[in-house]
Design a protein around this motif. Sequence first.
Motif, PDB file in Angstrom:
ATOM      1  N   PHE A  57       0.756  -1.228   0.055  1.00  0.00           N
ATOM      2  CA  PHE A  57      -0.132  -0.025   0.121  1.00  0.00           C
ATOM      3  C   PHE A  57       0.821   1.158   0.011  1.00  0.00           C
ATOM      4  CE2 PHE A  57      -3.934  -2.490   1.447  1.00  0.00           C
ATOM      5  CZ  PHE A  57      -4.859  -1.729   0.614  1.00  0.00           C
ATOM      6  N   ASP A  58       1.788   1.425   0.937  1.00  0.00           N
ATOM      7  CA  ASP A  58       2.757   2.609   0.960  1.00  0.00           C
ATOM      8  C   ASP A  58       3.381   2.840  -0.224  1.00  0.00           C
ATOM      9  OD1 ASP A  58       3.772   4.430   2.430  1.00  0.00           O
ATOM     10  OD2 ASP A  58       5.413   3.563   2.893  1.00  0.00           O
ATOM     11  N   ALA A  59       4.050   1.869  -0.813  1.00  0.00           N
ATOM     12  CA  ALA A  59       4.777   1.716  -2.286  1.00  0.00           C
ATOM     13  C   ALA A  59       3.641   2.498  -3.356  1.00  0.00           C
ATOM     14  CB  ALA A  59       5.556   0.621  -2.609  1.00  0.00           C
ATOM     15  N   VAL A  60       2.527   1.864  -3.494  1.00  0.00           N
ATOM     16  CA  VAL A  60       1.827   2.351  -4.491  1.00  0.00           C
ATOM     17  C   VAL A  60       1.246   3.815  -4.444  1.00  0.00           C
ATOM     18  CG1 VAL A  60      -0.667   1.952  -5.446  1.00  0.00           C
ATOM     19  CG2 VAL A  60       0.948   0.004  -5.128  1.00  0.00           C
ATOM     20  N   ALA A  61       1.065   4.049  -3.019  1.00  0.00           N
ATOM     21  CA  ALA A  61       0.749   5.320  -2.791  1.00  0.00           C
ATOM     22  C   ALA A  61       1.659   6.457  -2.960  1.00  0.00           C
ATOM     23  CB  ALA A  61       0.164   5.569  -1.122  1.00  0.00           C
ATOM     24  N   ALA A  62       2.883   6.293  -2.600  1.00  0.00           N
ATOM     25  CA  ALA A  62       4.206   7.042  -2.890  1.00  0.00           C
ATOM     26  C   ALA A  62       4.473   7.235  -4.193  1.00  0.00           C
ATOM     27  CB  ALA A  62       5.344   6.390  -1.883  1.00  0.00           C
ATOM     28  N   THR A  63       4.348   5.887  -5.036  1.00  0.00           N
ATOM     29  CA  THR A  63       4.502   6.191  -6.560  1.00  0.00           C
ATOM     30  C   THR A  63       3.347   7.021  -7.071  1.00  0.00           C
ATOM     31  OG1 THR A  63       5.241   3.781  -6.561  1.00  0.00           O
ATOM     32  CG2 THR A  63       4.629   4.731  -8.682  1.00  0.00           C
ATOM     33  N   LEU A  64       2.245   6.913  -6.863  1.00  0.00           N
ATOM     34  CA  LEU A  64       1.237   7.584  -7.379  1.00  0.00           C
ATOM     35  C   LEU A  64       1.553   9.333  -7.139  1.00  0.00           C
ATOM     36  CD1 LEU A  64      -1.805   5.344  -7.368  1.00  0.00           C
ATOM     37  CD2 LEU A  64      -0.854   5.926  -9.366  1.00  0.00           C
ATOM     38  N   LYS A  65       1.638   9.513  -6.040  1.00  0.00           N
ATOM     39  CA  LYS A  65       1.759  10.617  -5.386  1.00  0.00           C
ATOM     40  C   LYS A  65       2.988  11.476  -5.926  1.00  0.00           C
ATOM     41  CE  LYS A  65      -0.542  10.106  -1.059  1.00  0.00           C
ATOM     42  NZ  LYS A  65      -0.284  10.283   0.562  1.00  0.00           N
ATOM     43  N   THR A  66       4.049  10.680  -6.227  1.00  0.00           N
ATOM     44  CA  THR A  66       5.291  11.480  -6.456  1.00  0.00           C
ATOM     45  C   THR A  66       5.081  11.528  -8.101  1.00  0.00           C
ATOM     46  OG1 THR A  66       6.467  10.165  -4.688  1.00  0.00           O
ATOM     47  CG2 THR A  66       7.671  11.065  -6.919  1.00  0.00           C
ATOM     48  N   ILE A  67       4.773  10.715  -8.856  1.00  0.00           N
ATOM     49  CA  ILE A  67       4.649  10.865 -10.357  1.00  0.00           C
ATOM     50  C   ILE A  67       3.707  12.114 -10.642  1.00  0.00           C
ATOM     51  CG2 ILE A  67       4.310   9.791 -12.634  1.00  0.00           C
ATOM     52  CD1 ILE A  67       7.018   8.878 -10.966  1.00  0.00           C
ATOM     53  N   ALA A  68       2.605  11.824  -9.786  1.00  0.00           N
ATOM     54  CA  ALA A  68       1.627  13.166 -10.100  1.00  0.00           C
ATOM     55  C   ALA A  68       1.920  14.326  -9.751  1.00  0.00           C
ATOM     56  CB  ALA A  68       0.260  12.756  -9.572  1.00  0.00           C
ATOM     57  N   ALA A  69       2.776  14.535  -8.603  1.00  0.00           N
ATOM     58  CA  ALA A  69       3.215  15.823  -8.336  1.00  0.00           C
ATOM     59  C   ALA A  69       4.458  16.455  -9.234  1.00  0.00           C
ATOM     60  CB  ALA A  69       3.821  15.706  -6.999  1.00  0.00           C
TER      61      ALA A  69
END
Length: 373
Positions: free
Chosen positions: A121-133
């Motif tokens: 969960f943590d890796a998925v959330a960090a991935t989406l947030k980082t690339i989107a930002a």
Amino acid sequence: MHSELEVADIFRRHGHAYRVAHDGHLGRVERRVMSAVELCRTAALGGHVEACADCAHVRVAYNSCRNRHCPKCQSATRERWLADRQADLLAVPYFHVVFTVPAEVAEIAFHNKAVVYAILFDAVAATLKTIAADPRHLGGEIGFLAILHTWGQALTHHPHIHCLVPGGALSSDGRWLSCRPRFFLPIHVLSRLFRRLFLERLQAAYAAGRLRFSGTLDGLGQAHAFTAAIRQLRRKNWIVYAKPPFGSPEQVLAYLGRYTHRVAIANSRLVSADETSVTFRWRDYRHGNAPRLMSLDPHEFIRRFLLHCLPDGFHRIRHYGFLANGCRRTRCAIIRQLLVAMKPAATAAAGETTRPLPRFDPTVCPCCGGILR
């Protein structure tokens, strides 16, 4: 499709023998799930009498077990949850993104469910947030819903996360940044960052002594073997898959209804069961999603079903970004105002097509058509 055969029937017929044969390997969670499924909607859990208001018809309704792994106990919970989620829908395209880990990671996850599923969960959330930002992509804060599934069609252990993502982001200066039509974020970029972030977190958990290994994985307890395994995983392509966006809020709700409160196998997929085998329907994704039948020994069927029992207190549905529980209502109101200002006609039309979900239909008397109360 209605099926008279239920998972509960298989557990009642073979559950005792399975417990005896696997007494030393069954955990408390698995035992409780087996008991709940076996007792669900039987006299053992009590019940109540429903009487028709217009005639003399009565019936006994037994209580459900309410266990989240029970195939019969998800409908009411799902309807309540979907009705609550309708208030969160935005008049924008929604994307469905799936993150999957390699088989080697799935095996580690099976021995360390709470730790590795949380890392996932943590890796998925960090991935989406980082690339989107990243200003090269969306350049703002996104919101999304993440749902953990641990099974494949054949009931094997296959952990992956489904994400439902509104197609846009909130910029730091309060603007709404829309996605390009039918495109969310570059898949190859998501895949590489997901792999790196997951493996970094997995290594940190290993260094902290939070991972346990046994059986075929016993050798990973040695630092050099674990490091070699991580090195091999870095060379693999990790699969991230994005489906085309949904066309309407109703389609988003239909998707949520199919995915959020699923269990490993629905009763409708069961075909037959006897003393020697259990047969069920499945779809072969490797051959064009072809429908097939699979027959398993009853004990093997039970074993595969129990593979997907989650640890106590583990949340398999989580909200992130501007859809996080602490800020969702406020942020969604702001985004709706921004959308109205940007496209008033389109937003109004989209709002008109969003209809409230029905709550709970009353039980109808089979004799006269009256309402059972």
